[in-house]
Write a protein that holds these residues in place. Sequence first.
Motif, mmCIF file in Angstrom:
data_model
loop_
_atom_site.group_PDB
_atom_site.id
_atom_site.type_symbol
_atom_site.label_atom_id
_atom_site.label_comp_id
_atom_site.label_asym_id
_atom_site.label_seq_id
_atom_site.Cartn_x
_atom_site.Cartn_y
_atom_site.Cartn_z
ATOM 1 N N VAL A 187 1.110 -1.464 0.310
ATOM 2 C CA VAL A 187 0.077 -0.087 -0.510
ATOM 3 C C VAL A 187 0.441 1.069 0.355
ATOM 4 C CG1 VAL A 187 -1.597 1.446 1.366
ATOM 5 C CG2 VAL A 187 -1.933 -0.938 1.544
ATOM 6 N N LEU B 16 0.269 5.216 0.433
ATOM 7 C CA LEU B 16 -0.668 6.248 0.766
ATOM 8 C C LEU B 16 0.534 7.523 -0.179
ATOM 9 C CD1 LEU B 16 -1.205 5.840 4.627
ATOM 10 C CD2 LEU B 16 -2.696 4.964 1.979
ATOM 11 N N VAL C 87 -9.899 4.882 -3.498
ATOM 12 C CA VAL C 87 -8.734 3.492 -2.774
ATOM 13 C C VAL C 87 -8.649 3.075 -4.489
ATOM 14 C CG1 VAL C 87 -8.890 1.469 -2.013
ATOM 15 C CG2 VAL C 87 -9.663 3.178 -0.806
ATOM 16 N N VAL D 42 -4.918 6.216 -1.706
ATOM 17 C CA VAL D 42 -4.603 4.661 -1.110
ATOM 18 C C VAL D 42 -4.328 3.810 -2.465
ATOM 19 C CG1 VAL D 42 -4.864 3.119 0.434
ATOM 20 C CG2 VAL D 42 -5.677 4.494 0.758
ATOM 21 N N VAL E 166 -3.476 -1.490 4.794
ATOM 22 C CA VAL E 166 -3.798 0.251 5.141
ATOM 23 C C VAL E 166 -2.880 0.375 6.349
ATOM 24 C CG1 VAL E 166 -4.956 1.824 4.627
ATOM 25 C CG2 VAL E 166 -5.735 0.151 2.478
#
Length: 173
Positions: A20, A22, A29, A62, A86
């Motif tokens: 993941v 960010l 997402v 994300v 996440v």
Amino acid sequence: MQIFSFSPFGYEGALVAVEVDLRRGIPAVDVVGLADGAVKESRERMRSAIRNSGFEFPLERVLISLSPADLRKEGAGFDLAIALAVLDAKKMLGQNECGLQSESGEANPLCIQPDSVPVLVMGELELSGLIRPVRGVHAAAATAAAAGITHCIVSAANGDEAREVGGMRVFAA
């Protein structure tokens, strides 16, 4: 933390790395890596499950990467792995109690060495945050053990199935 899940095909399957990132931008997402509809729907189940479990969902954009990218990923068994990835990206795993325990009562590996432990994670999430069992856990645990992964997080209902694989430390949630 290195989070892996499993994509079954036939009697075998392959480990799938769940990563993941960010980043800045309008909150959204995105899932990349040849994911089918059920895996892409995990975005919404995972978002609700994280919030309903007392965590804050990241307000950033994300990006969820499932690799190898050329392997088809199917089913809801990726939900829990994606949610943990996440939370790890947001470094929120340590904010809640580390309540997962192995069959021998050992502490959760995510609380001991969160940056160095590769872990197999499989489970479907309910919107409430509860974890449903999935198919293929024995094959997944056997494949992970053969690859040197010794920690596994699965639903409580799949715990016995995963424990059948020698050398696997199973944490049933």
